[in-house]
Every structure is written in C-alpha cells, then in structure tokens.
Design a protein around this motif. Structure first.
Motif, PDB file in Angstrom:
ATOM      1  N   GLY A 219      11.456  34.780   2.399  1.00  0.00           N
ATOM      2  CA  GLY A 219      10.697  33.879   3.213  1.00  0.00           C
ATOM      3  C   GLY A 219       9.358  33.388   2.490  1.00  0.00           C
ATOM      4  N   ASP A 220       8.580  32.376   3.270  1.00  0.00           N
ATOM      5  CA  ASP A 220       7.522  31.970   2.544  1.00  0.00           C
ATOM      6  C   ASP A 220       6.312  32.706   2.618  1.00  0.00           C
ATOM      7  OD1 ASP A 220       8.654  29.465   1.681  1.00  0.00           O
ATOM      8  OD2 ASP A 220       8.348  28.609   3.731  1.00  0.00           O
ATOM      9  N   PRO A 221       5.903  33.111   1.505  1.00  0.00           N
ATOM     10  CA  PRO A 221       4.373  34.111   1.751  1.00  0.00           C
ATOM     11  C   PRO A 221       3.333  33.285   2.585  1.00  0.00           C
ATOM     12  CG  PRO A 221       5.115  33.713  -0.545  1.00  0.00           C
ATOM     13  CD  PRO A 221       5.925  32.662   0.257  1.00  0.00           C
ATOM     14  N   GLY A 222       2.722  34.519   3.418  1.00  0.00           N
ATOM     15  CA  GLY A 222       1.777  33.859   4.200  1.00  0.00           C
ATOM     16  C   GLY A 222       2.339  33.309   5.731  1.00  0.00           C
ATOM     17  N   ALA A 223       3.433  33.310   5.842  1.00  0.00           N
ATOM     18  CA  ALA A 223       4.058  32.717   6.982  1.00  0.00           C
ATOM     19  C   ALA A 223       4.899  33.614   7.660  1.00  0.00           C
ATOM     20  CB  ALA A 223       4.994  31.429   6.648  1.00  0.00           C
ATOM     21  N   ASP A 224       4.363  34.390   8.562  1.00  0.00           N
ATOM     22  CA  ASP A 224       4.919  35.762   9.118  1.00  0.00           C
ATOM     23  C   ASP A 224       6.444  35.312   9.795  1.00  0.00           C
ATOM     24  OD1 ASP A 224       3.105  37.372   8.457  1.00  0.00           O
ATOM     25  OD2 ASP A 224       2.031  37.300  10.298  1.00  0.00           O
ATOM     26  N   ARG A 225       6.591  34.091  10.365  1.00  0.00           N
ATOM     27  CA  ARG A 225       8.013  33.524  10.936  1.00  0.00           C
ATOM     28  C   ARG A 225       8.849  33.342   9.997  1.00  0.00           C
ATOM     29  NH1 ARG A 225       7.549  29.348  14.784  1.00  0.00           N
ATOM     30  NH2 ARG A 225       9.555  29.847  15.252  1.00  0.00           N
ATOM     31  N   SER A 226       8.558  32.935   8.944  1.00  0.00           N
ATOM     32  CA  SER A 226       9.627  32.470   7.885  1.00  0.00           C
ATOM     33  C   SER A 226      10.496  33.601   7.358  1.00  0.00           C
ATOM     34  CB  SER A 226       8.886  32.043   6.584  1.00  0.00           C
ATOM     35  OG  SER A 226       9.722  31.728   5.737  1.00  0.00           O
ATOM     36  N   ARG A 227      11.825  33.028   7.367  1.00  0.00           N
ATOM     37  CA  ARG A 227      12.944  34.127   6.973  1.00  0.00           C
ATOM     38  C   ARG A 227      13.475  33.623   5.836  1.00  0.00           C
ATOM     39  NH1 ARG A 227      10.162  36.439   9.683  1.00  0.00           N
ATOM     40  NH2 ARG A 227      10.643  37.808  11.466  1.00  0.00           N
ATOM     41  N   GLY A 228      12.886  32.764   5.105  1.00  0.00           N
ATOM     42  CA  GLY A 228      13.568  32.288   3.860  1.00  0.00           C
ATOM     43  C   GLY A 228      14.541  31.087   4.032  1.00  0.00           C
ATOM     44  N   ASN A 229      14.829  30.434   3.314  1.00  0.00           N
ATOM     45  CA  ASN A 229      15.852  29.018   3.098  1.00  0.00           C
ATOM     46  C   ASN A 229      17.234  29.967   3.326  1.00  0.00           C
ATOM     47  OD1 ASN A 229      13.820  27.528   2.509  1.00  0.00           O
ATOM     48  ND2 ASN A 229      14.376  27.336   0.422  1.00  0.00           N
ATOM     49  N   VAL A 230      17.928  28.988   4.304  1.00  0.00           N
ATOM     50  CA  VAL A 230      19.275  29.769   4.557  1.00  0.00           C
ATOM     51  C   VAL A 230      20.259  29.655   3.423  1.00  0.00           C
ATOM     52  CG1 VAL A 230      21.274  29.685   6.153  1.00  0.00           C
ATOM     53  CG2 VAL A 230      18.644  29.129   7.088  1.00  0.00           C
ATOM     54  N   ASN A 231      20.660  30.981   2.901  1.00  0.00           N
ATOM     55  CA  ASN A 231      21.323  30.966   1.465  1.00  0.00           C
ATOM     56  C   ASN A 231      22.380  31.850   1.777  1.00  0.00           C
ATOM     57  OD1 ASN A 231      20.331  29.000  -0.461  1.00  0.00           O
ATOM     58  ND2 ASN A 231      18.320  29.835  -0.259  1.00  0.00           N
TER      59      ASN A 231
END
Length: 457
Positions: free
Chosen positions: A200-212
C-alpha cells in the motif's frame, strides 16, 4: 523498521504456506473455508488482495486481507543455495535488498537488472530535480524510514545494471518482473518489488497496494528459459564489454512451449518489431480467437485496437465477455475501453484516434473495480474458457509489444484458471459498469472544449 516478520527460512516457508492456504485461525473464525482449492503440481500463487488470507502490513502494523507478496518473494530468496537472478522494473523494499545482500555475502551469485529510472539510490536524489511522480515516490520512501534498497545492494557490492548498459538511453521500459532461483524456480507475475505494488501507499491508511499477483513455478526447463532472457540483458555485467541487449536489440524471438510438471506453459519475451509474426499482440489475438464460451479480463492498460476488434468478433459469436480495467487508464482517450462502451473521448488536443471503432452494440459487462484512492488494478490478466490463463508483465498495449522488455506467460490449467476466476469474481463485486459518472463528467468537459473532436488521419 520494526522486525515484524520472521527471519528463519523455515519460518518463512511456514508463513507463506499459511498465507497461501488461506486457512489461518483468523480465516476459520470468519467462517471461511479451511480447505484451499488445489493448484497444479509445481505451481504456487499469491494475490495481495485475496479474501481468504490475512497478514500484518509492515507499513502500518495493521492486519489486512491478502497474501503477503513480500514474504512470498523473501521465502524464495531464503531458499537459494547457489544463484539468484532478478529482473524487475523497481526494487525498493529494503528487506528484499537485505536478504539479497546477505546471500551475496554468503558467496551466492546474485545479479540484479532494474529499469534505469529506478536504478539509483533514492536517498542520493534531490527532490527539486525530480519529475512530480518521482518526487512523490521519493517522499513516500523517505517517510517510511525503512532504508534505501538500491543503496543496500550497492554497499554490499551486489552486481547491478539497468537498461542503459547497452549504451542506449534505455529501452521503452525494462518492465520485467521475475526472479530465478538456482536455475530451478521462477517467481513472476504482475508485481514490482515496491511498497505501493505490494502493501500500500505509505501515509495512506486506506491503501492496500496495487492489485497484483505472483506465481512461483518449479521447473528447470522454464527457469533456463528465463535465465537465457536474463543473460541477453546482462551481457558481461557491470564494467564488462558493452554487450548487454535490451529492447529491440534482443532480436525478438519465438514463443517457447514447455511443461511445469504436467501444466503446458508458453512464454514469450518482448519486444518485437511490428512486422515480426511472433510479436505479443498477434499472439494475444490468436489466443482470443480461440475463446468459445467465456473471456474474463482484468487489465491495467488496454490500448491496442487489434485486440478490441478481435473481442468484437467474439461478442458476435456469443462469447460471454467480462472486462475490468484500471480506473486511472480506462477513461483515457487512447483506452480501448471506450470502444467497448460504444463511445469516444477527444484527447487533450481535441483529437480522436484514427482507428477507433466504437462498438455498435456496447458491451454491458465492462467497467472498473472499486479500489482505495491511489491503488491501481495492476493485473495483466485473461482467463479463457475457464482453462487458459494469460499473465505476466505484458500490458495489452503497443508499447509492451514493440518497445519494452516484457514477459508474456500462458498457462493451460483449469485448476489454475479457477483461482484467477475467483480473483476476477472478487474484483467484480461492486464494480462500476458502463459509462461511469467519472467518464461522463470527463466527456462533458471535453465536449465544451472540443465539440465532437477532430478525427486524426
């Protein structure tokens, strides 16, 4: 960074097996199946947004859904006894760099090929000298405080080159995402070895990373095929003769067919000249033409007219088509998603692509998945008739076919296809289909600016 993950190789193996099985105590408490779907012999698979597993994110320490792709890669590094070869667009996870450095100090052969944009330590860059995208990446990696992966490799003396080693300014992109261990195991898929692509993107709590996703394929024959591609790029390595070959300098090559245990696999390494009969887009067109009942697509970029024309033929033959595209790319003027929707969009110069062919009967089952802000649908995935899986680093675009260093992988296995169909079904839940409000607003703005647009010749 706090050491949140085990260091012992057997602990790594246990962690990865647990994540892939999707049968942790947490999963059982949630009422999820403790019996994972079988995979073909010699093949392992991980999705960083899987619904049947959880792991603790090293970015924020919180539990999250998905398989830990970093642990998946680390387990393969820890298992190495002789050699590790890596060709990946970007490597910015310090734990991976530390593991590679440790193996190099143990006396193993370790070699790394990166894309030239990401081959210098970010800690030595000055933000004012960077493009906006690169500046954002620099700030995110600095904020993590994990360390500089490329600098770790350099300090350890790990040999590393990029796609300027052939004396050029670089290929379109050195876009591979593969690792070969002991000439026996290949790890490959859609993920770069970065925080944003995995956790996930650092500093973005909702981010879970690009779907991979990542595959681990145990086959000496397949591994040797990837080694040959690596050696074409590597040449004599750092400080040697200028005999590295990237991009079209590699000379194309035909697809290679082999077995991973009993699973038929075809691998093609791009790029090729447009006139080359082995080029990747023609290979994809032939695969699509073989569809009889069902075609599922989850694509980061879809910008080739020949492929969308082939899909229109399938629609006319009654093939059921589902397509999900990355929200950031789906609504661009060059996106073939527009053709599927039976619409068009002028670009920033008010031009319309000459070959555009909006479908007379728009496809209803096309859209974009709901993702956290900043996350991308990064798969380059097709499942044909519930048995043939198309994957790799290869986006469905002319750039992938004719400029970039890429991997296009085709696996014939109903068992494996079932796992990718499950991922497609997961993405399908809640997807926005048809002309979304986002696209409609964009079309309205361009209508004011451009009218109907200008058709290019």
């Amino acid at each position: 960074m706090a050491n949140l993950l085990p260091r012992h190789p057997f602990a790594w193996a246990s962690l990865v097996a647990l994540a892939l099985a999707g049968c942790s105590a947490d999963a059982q408490l949630l009422g999820q199946s403790a019996r994972p779907k079988p995979l073909p012999k010699g093949i392992e698979l991980a999705f960083n947004h899987a619904e049947t597993s959880r792991y603790r994110s090293p970015i924020n320490g919180q539990w999250r859904q998905g398989d830990d792709l970093e642990a998946f890669v680390l387990a393969s590094i820890q298992s190495a006894r002789r050699e590790i070869l890596i060709a990946v667009q970007e490597l910015s996870l310090p734990k991976l760099a530390e593991a590679l450095a440790a193996k190099y100090r143990e006396g193993l052969t370790v070699k790394v090929v990166l894309e030239n944009t990401y081959s210098s330590p970010w800690s030595e860059e000055h933000p004012a000298d960077l493009a906006p995208h690169q500046r954002t990446r620099h700030e995110q990696l600095k904020a993590l405080g994990w360390g500089d992966a490329v600098a770790i490799l350099q300090r350890a003396g790990v040999p590393l080159i990029d796609d300027t080693a052939d004396g050029s300014a670089g290929s379109g992109l050195m876009h591979h995402k593969f690792m070969v261990v002991d000439r026996a195991v290949v790890v490959t898929g859609s993920a770069n070895f970065t925080p944003s692509c995995i956790h996930g993107d650092p500093g973005a709590d909702r981010s879970r990373g690009n779907v991979n996703h990542l595959l681990r394929l145990r086959s000496r024959e397949l591994a040797n095929t990837f080694v040959a591609e690596f050696e074409r790029m590597w040449g004599d390595g750092p400080g040697g003769q200028p005999d590295s070959r990237f991009g079209l300098g590699k000379g194309g090559g035909a697809p290679q067919q082999l077995l991973v245990e009993s699973t038929p696999v075809t691998v093609l390494f791009a790029p090729h000249r447009r006139s080359d009969p082995h080029q990747g887009l023609l290979m994809l067109e032939k695969l699509l033409a073989g569809s009889r009942k069902q075609l599922d697509l989850a694509l980061f970029v879809f910008s080739d007219q020949g492929l969308v024309n082939a899909m229109e033929n399938l629609q006319q033959q009654g093939v059921n088509i589902r397509l999900l595209a990355d929200p950031g790319f789906a609504n661009r003027a060059f996106s073939e998603v527009l053709d599927l929707l039976g619409t068009k969009l002028p670009d920033h110069r008010c031009g319309l692509e000459a070959a555009n062919r909006p479908w007379q009967r728009p496809l209803e089952s096309v859209g974009t998945p709901r993702l956290a802000s900043g996350d991308k649908l990064h798969h380059k995935l097709a499942v044909i008739d519930h048995r043939t899986v198309v994957t790799g680093s290869f986006n469905w675009s002319p750039s992938a076919a004719h400029q970039n260093d890429e991997t296009l992988l085709v696996l014939d296995s109903p068992q494996l296809a079932e796992h990718f169909t499950t991922e497609m079904n997961r993405l399908w839940k809640g997807a926005e289909l048809g002309i979304t409000p986002r696209l409609q607003r964009k079309q309205e703005r361009q209508q004011v600016r451009c009218g109907s647009g200008v058709q290019r010749s």
